[in-house]
Write an enzyme that holds these catalytic residues in place. Sequence first.
Site, PDB file in Angstrom:
ATOM      1  N   GLY A   1       0.835  -1.206   0.000  1.00 20.18           N
ATOM      2  CA  GLY A   1       0.000   0.000   0.000  1.00 20.18           C
ATOM      3  C   GLY A   1       0.864   1.247   0.000  1.00 20.18           C
ATOM      4  O   GLY A   1       0.602   2.196   0.728  1.00 20.18           O
TER       5      GLY A   1
ATOM      6  N   SER B   1      -3.090   0.662  14.602  1.00 22.98           N
ATOM      7  CA  SER B   1      -3.937   1.859  14.759  1.00 22.98           C
ATOM      8  C   SER B   1      -4.211   2.040  16.239  1.00 22.98           C
ATOM      9  O   SER B   1      -4.178   1.066  17.016  1.00 22.98           O
ATOM     10  CB  SER B   1      -5.250   1.658  14.005  1.00 22.98           C
ATOM     11  OG  SER B   1      -6.191   2.652  14.389  1.00 22.98           O
TER      12      SER B   1
ATOM     13  N   TYR C   1     -13.179  -3.092  12.233  1.00 30.05           N
ATOM     14  CA  TYR C   1     -11.837  -2.528  12.016  1.00 30.05           C
ATOM     15  C   TYR C   1     -11.040  -2.552  13.314  1.00 30.05           C
ATOM     16  O   TYR C   1      -9.869  -2.964  13.336  1.00 30.05           O
ATOM     17  CB  TYR C   1     -11.968  -1.095  11.496  1.00 30.05           C
ATOM     18  CG  TYR C   1     -10.650  -0.379  11.309  1.00 30.05           C
ATOM     19  CD1 TYR C   1      -9.874  -0.594  10.178  1.00 30.05           C
ATOM     20  CD2 TYR C   1     -10.176   0.522  12.269  1.00 30.05           C
ATOM     21  CE1 TYR C   1      -8.656   0.069  10.001  1.00 30.05           C
ATOM     22  CE2 TYR C   1      -8.970   1.182  12.106  1.00 30.05           C
ATOM     23  CZ  TYR C   1      -8.212   0.959  10.974  1.00 30.05           C
ATOM     24  OH  TYR C   1      -7.028   1.611  10.803  1.00 30.05           O
TER      25      TYR C   1
END
Length: 368
Positions: free
Chosen positions: A137, A261, A274
């Site tokens: 990514g 995260s 998520y």
Amino acid sequence: MLDFVRSELGLVQDVCTPTDGAVDRPRTGSECSPPSPGRLLVKMTTHDVTGYLRRRQLFVNESRAAVFCNVFCGEGGLGSHLAKQMQRYLPCAITKRHGRQCEPFAAGLQANAGNREQSTGGLMDKKLKNKVAVVTGGSAGIGLGAAKRFAAEGAQVFITGRRQSELDKAAAVIGGDTHIVRADSSKLADIDRIYEVVKAKAGRIDILFVNAGFYELGRFGEITEEHFDKTFNTNVRGLFFAVQKALPLLSKGSSVILVGSIASIKGFEAFSIYDATKAAVRSFARSWIVDLRGRGVRVNVLSPGHIDTPGLSVLMTDEQKASVLANVPLGRLGTPDDMGGVAAFLASDDSAYVNGVELFADGGVAQY
Ligand SMILES: NC(=O)c1ccc[n+]([C@@H]2O[C@H](COP(=O)([O-])OP(=O)(O)OC[C@H]3O[C@@H](n4cnc5c(N)ncnc54)[C@H](OP(=O)(O)O)[C@@H]3O)[C@@H](O)[C@H]2O)c1
């Protein structure tokens, strides 16, 4: 010989240029028509060539430089001049051309060996000199921020992503020695292909930045199978296999950086799937440092807060971003460049004894 140079250097199309006198524009293969790299080079002035090499940071790797010198150092004054310029960027390289030592290069290198460490602005000052980095990514957002910084610190960088157009744009921005592999990180066959390319071009991985991820809102009570699978397939399954399949290529001393995260330790409304994927990512690092005991491979998690990326702009309006700021002690969103700095720290020997941690780069938002 040309094929050998092309495969070893991967830059013949960069070097063989100046049909129109300009040096900086990368050329396509068809524009080059390069039967002899030496012939093409001597069309340039030494000033053009050395400036070009410096700007593009082409000689990040000794064996590539040695091959270059093998081919070019016999080309009259130009070869010697190039060799002298190159010695400022290289720790050492002794080369032979047709069995003879390329004296100016070798002698110049030895004479200057003591001075090189003091050079400023050259590759000797770069933290990731000669490292091979893979960034999944890497065409936008946090991945692009990391790839740019890795390249600026001297690494050879491979970036992946699904959209060719974005990969092309990113490679131009990153510059240096950047390779593109179009691949979807949620597909195992694509992951295999990434490592086939890396193996063929670089033979190893020193920095693995596993960043490709997926996020969208999903209200509890309305979560679809598709939302669940897409989020887990990219963030957990894809990340897991990206690391497992890289194991044969990971060098001793390499650094694996998993992009987590603050969601790993927080609950966010309509983000439960998520959040769970990022908790899983954090968990992987704890287990893998034990699994990899003795391999000399470090695994850490870089957990960003709110970072202003194209992806975040899909998730949040400008008003929502502004309202988030009230909770961020540093009073601003993070940037991909902020993440690049943290990634470079985790990638480099500056963090040689850091293993298994979750490093939050969140402006403090999840720390109180
Ligand atoms: N931005 C934030 O505030 C934030 C906060 C915490 C954590 N993170 C994490 O940071 C990572 C990157 O987020 P971002 O905000 O930088 O995202 P972004 O701006 O949307 O960029 C995502 C990058 O990954 C690529 N990508 C997406 N899905 C992919 C896939 N399946 N296979 C290969 N490449 C893929 C995209 O290119 P293509 O679309 O062309 O594939 C693009 O290059 C994610 O893991 C995310 O969970 C972000």
